[in-house]
Design a protein around this motif. Sequence first.
Motif, mmCIF file in Angstrom:
data_model
loop_
_atom_site.group_PDB
_atom_site.id
_atom_site.type_symbol
_atom_site.label_atom_id
_atom_site.label_comp_id
_atom_site.label_asym_id
_atom_site.label_seq_id
_atom_site.Cartn_x
_atom_site.Cartn_y
_atom_site.Cartn_z
ATOM 1 N N LEU A 181 0.852 -1.187 0.000
ATOM 2 C CA LEU A 181 0.000 0.000 0.000
ATOM 3 C C LEU A 181 0.885 1.233 0.000
ATOM 4 O O LEU A 181 1.866 1.310 0.749
ATOM 5 N N ASP A 182 0.554 2.182 -0.844
ATOM 6 C CA ASP A 182 1.303 3.433 -0.912
ATOM 7 C C ASP A 182 1.293 4.115 0.452
ATOM 8 O O ASP A 182 0.235 4.340 1.042
ATOM 9 N N ALA A 183 2.464 4.446 0.947
ATOM 10 C CA ALA A 183 2.573 5.040 2.279
ATOM 11 C C ALA A 183 1.826 6.359 2.391
ATOM 12 O O ALA A 183 1.330 6.708 3.461
ATOM 13 N N ALA A 184 1.715 7.097 1.298
ATOM 14 C CA ALA A 184 1.102 8.429 1.358
ATOM 15 C C ALA A 184 -0.287 8.460 0.738
ATOM 16 O O ALA A 184 -0.769 9.520 0.350
ATOM 17 N N ILE A 185 -0.959 7.329 0.670
ATOM 18 C CA ILE A 185 -2.266 7.275 0.007
ATOM 19 C C ILE A 185 -3.289 8.148 0.738
ATOM 20 O O ILE A 185 -3.327 8.194 1.970
ATOM 21 N N ALA A 186 -4.118 8.849 -0.044
ATOM 22 C CA ALA A 186 -5.176 9.689 0.520
ATOM 23 C C ALA A 186 -6.387 8.833 0.873
ATOM 24 O O ALA A 186 -6.580 7.754 0.301
ATOM 25 N N PRO A 187 -7.220 9.287 1.821
ATOM 26 C CA PRO A 187 -8.366 8.483 2.257
ATOM 27 C C PRO A 187 -9.276 8.046 1.110
ATOM 28 O O PRO A 187 -9.641 6.868 1.024
ATOM 29 N N ALA A 188 -9.664 8.960 0.230
ATOM 30 C CA ALA A 188 -10.580 8.605 -0.852
ATOM 31 C C ALA A 188 -9.964 7.573 -1.781
ATOM 32 O O ALA A 188 -10.647 6.655 -2.263
ATOM 33 N N ASP A 189 -8.654 7.692 -2.024
ATOM 34 C CA ASP A 189 -7.984 6.719 -2.884
ATOM 35 C C ASP A 189 -7.894 5.353 -2.196
ATOM 36 O O ASP A 189 -8.026 4.310 -2.847
ATOM 37 N N ALA A 190 -7.673 5.367 -0.888
ATOM 38 C CA ALA A 190 -7.630 4.106 -0.146
ATOM 39 C C ALA A 190 -8.982 3.404 -0.200
ATOM 40 O O ALA A 190 -9.058 2.190 -0.401
ATOM 41 N N VAL A 191 -10.050 4.169 -0.032
ATOM 42 C CA VAL A 191 -11.394 3.584 -0.082
ATOM 43 C C VAL A 191 -11.677 3.004 -1.469
ATOM 44 O O VAL A 191 -12.224 1.902 -1.601
ATOM 45 N N ALA A 192 -11.293 3.727 -2.513
ATOM 46 C CA ALA A 192 -11.506 3.226 -3.871
ATOM 47 C C ALA A 192 -10.734 1.934 -4.098
ATOM 48 O O ALA A 192 -11.243 0.987 -4.732
ATOM 49 N N ALA A 235 -18.034 5.922 3.890
ATOM 50 C CA ALA A 235 -17.457 6.136 2.564
ATOM 51 C C ALA A 235 -17.322 4.820 1.814
ATOM 52 O O ALA A 235 -17.632 4.731 0.614
ATOM 53 N N LEU A 236 -16.871 3.775 2.512
ATOM 54 C CA LEU A 236 -16.718 2.482 1.857
ATOM 55 C C LEU A 236 -18.072 1.868 1.540
ATOM 56 O O LEU A 236 -18.275 1.311 0.446
ATOM 57 N N ALA A 237 -19.039 1.975 2.456
ATOM 58 C CA ALA A 237 -20.372 1.433 2.210
ATOM 59 C C ALA A 237 -21.010 2.108 0.996
ATOM 60 O O ALA A 237 -21.657 1.437 0.170
ATOM 61 N N ALA A 238 -20.828 3.417 0.856
ATOM 62 C CA ALA A 238 -21.400 4.131 -0.284
ATOM 63 C C ALA A 238 -20.788 3.644 -1.591
ATOM 64 O O ALA A 238 -21.481 3.485 -2.598
ATOM 65 N N MET A 239 -19.497 3.375 -1.583
ATOM 66 C CA MET A 239 -18.831 2.919 -2.794
ATOM 67 C C MET A 239 -19.211 1.477 -3.128
ATOM 68 O O MET A 239 -19.084 1.042 -4.274
ATOM 69 N N LEU A 240 -19.697 0.741 -2.114
ATOM 70 C CA LEU A 240 -20.116 -0.651 -2.320
ATOM 71 C C LEU A 240 -21.634 -0.768 -2.380
ATOM 72 O O LEU A 240 -22.193 -1.825 -2.075
ATOM 73 N N ASP A 241 -22.295 0.316 -2.750
ATOM 74 C CA ASP A 241 -23.749 0.314 -2.960
ATOM 75 C C ASP A 241 -24.531 -0.111 -1.725
ATOM 76 O O ASP A 241 -25.536 -0.825 -1.822
ATOM 77 N N GLY A 242 -24.056 0.317 -0.557
ATOM 78 C CA GLY A 242 -24.798 0.064 0.669
ATOM 79 C C GLY A 242 -24.529 -1.272 1.329
ATOM 80 O O GLY A 242 -25.201 -1.624 2.310
ATOM 81 N N LEU A 243 -23.560 -2.034 0.844
ATOM 82 C CA LEU A 243 -23.203 -3.286 1.515
ATOM 83 C C LEU A 243 -22.791 -2.971 2.955
ATOM 84 O O LEU A 243 -22.041 -2.024 3.188
ATOM 85 N N PRO A 244 -23.282 -3.725 3.951
ATOM 86 C CA PRO A 244 -22.915 -3.428 5.340
ATOM 87 C C PRO A 244 -21.413 -3.461 5.561
ATOM 88 O O PRO A 244 -20.725 -4.388 5.107
ATOM 89 N N VAL A 245 -20.898 -2.450 6.238
ATOM 90 C CA VAL A 245 -19.473 -2.332 6.530
ATOM 91 C C VAL A 245 -19.299 -2.064 8.019
ATOM 92 O O VAL A 245 -20.017 -1.246 8.601
ATOM 93 N N THR A 246 -18.361 -2.751 8.634
ATOM 94 C CA THR A 246 -18.000 -2.525 10.030
ATOM 95 C C THR A 246 -16.518 -2.207 10.105
ATOM 96 O O THR A 246 -15.706 -2.900 9.485
ATOM 97 N N VAL A 247 -16.159 -1.170 10.851
ATOM 98 C CA VAL A 247 -14.761 -0.762 11.002
ATOM 99 C C VAL A 247 -14.356 -0.928 12.459
ATOM 100 O O VAL A 247 -15.102 -0.547 13.362
ATOM 101 N N ASP A 248 -13.184 -1.495 12.680
ATOM 102 C CA ASP A 248 -12.680 -1.644 14.046
ATOM 103 C C ASP A 248 -11.162 -1.589 14.019
ATOM 104 O O ASP A 248 -10.540 -1.648 12.956
ATOM 105 N N LYS A 249 -10.572 -1.498 15.196
ATOM 106 C CA LYS A 249 -9.119 -1.504 15.283
ATOM 107 C C LYS A 249 -8.564 -2.844 14.811
ATOM 108 O O LYS A 249 -9.167 -3.903 15.036
ATOM 109 N N ASP A 250 -7.369 -2.805 14.228
ATOM 110 C CA ASP A 250 -6.724 -4.043 13.809
ATOM 111 C C ASP A 250 -6.494 -4.985 14.985
ATOM 112 O O ASP A 250 -6.653 -6.204 14.856
#
Length: 376
Positions: free
Chosen positions: A119-130, A193-208
């Motif tokens: 993963l690019d060390a300097a990736i922007a949030p929107a690019d990471a989500v895409a 942001a990720l759910a919107a890009m995946l057409d509303g698929l349920p997304v859960t975010v948590d710490k690694d």
Amino acid sequence: MTTPHGAPAGANLSGLRDHNAALVLGLLRAAPQGSSRVELAARTGLTPQAVGKITARLLAEGMIVEAGQAPSTGGKPRTLLRLRAEAACAIGVHHDRDELTVLLVDLAGQARYRCTEPLDAAIAPADAVALIAAHVRRAAAGLPDGARLLGVGLGCRGPLDHAAGVLHWFTPPRADGTYAWDPGWDGYPLRDALAAMLDGLPVTVDKDTNAGALAEAARAERTGDGLAYVHLAGGLGAGLLLNGRLHRGTRTNAGEFGHQTVDLDGPPCACGNRGCLEALCLAELDRGDPAAAARVIGVGVANLVRLLDIDRVVLGGRAVLAEPDVYLDGIAAQLKERIPDPEWQPVPVAISATGRLAVAAGAAELVLGPLFGRRT
């Protein structure tokens, strides 16, 4: 039943039905050889009639299948029921500082697709989500025929708000490998942001680290003890499993293990303080001394055991897995030295059985766990 923050949740007939179905599915997941309706009733405490209704619905939905008959014990042979693992899948994503891992797993937790790339060390949030969305779509193409995709779990570095899916003070690495506060990530609504890009698929975010703790608990089928999953890669953190569930804290941000101050005049840390456990540990790694890094972590783990009465410690992350014996021995030695009565308070230390996939597998468990009655 409780809400994610521990408040009592309202009970209704639909919720009760789903809860009882989850109990049945959880037992079948833990018994790949199958279980009879009689066994399920005995283990859940439900009536045979209730189990009959639940299993009939699960059979109709394709979640379980009949799997032959159990050996006769003198009466009529009992029909075995088995989880239909290929009926549905979940995707787990590990967004590390410089690496992305995507894992598609079925209901039994078996991998159906896996991909890891830098993963690019300097990736922007929107690019990471895409990029994550593109990988999720690629993984979804590997779904078994007729399988449903239940959702995506994403494990990444904190601090973050698990309930809202929002990152706080996220510090991706600079191109030269150093770290600094990046306002582009701070406050970023990663889940939505990720759910919107995946057409509303349920997304859960948590710490690694929380995801890693879930993966270890799911694999070991143990959730009632006090588990600390300690993760060392580009940073240092811990996921805490206490009394059968993840301990996230009021702001769902517990487990900032690496930011204990252990040296008031120590080196500066990326968090802005000095003498943090993470800063000391990474300094030893920069000097090429993993044994010294293990001793530093061991001091922090001993503090954690004394504070929370942890039962066992599991070690994971790329740095640990590169030299597992060094970390295992070094941390265990510190625990032996610093716990006053090891016979009364034994704390075994082990390397994660899930290895490099711990966070991605645990992220998928964020989606699958509730289906099987696990409190994630």
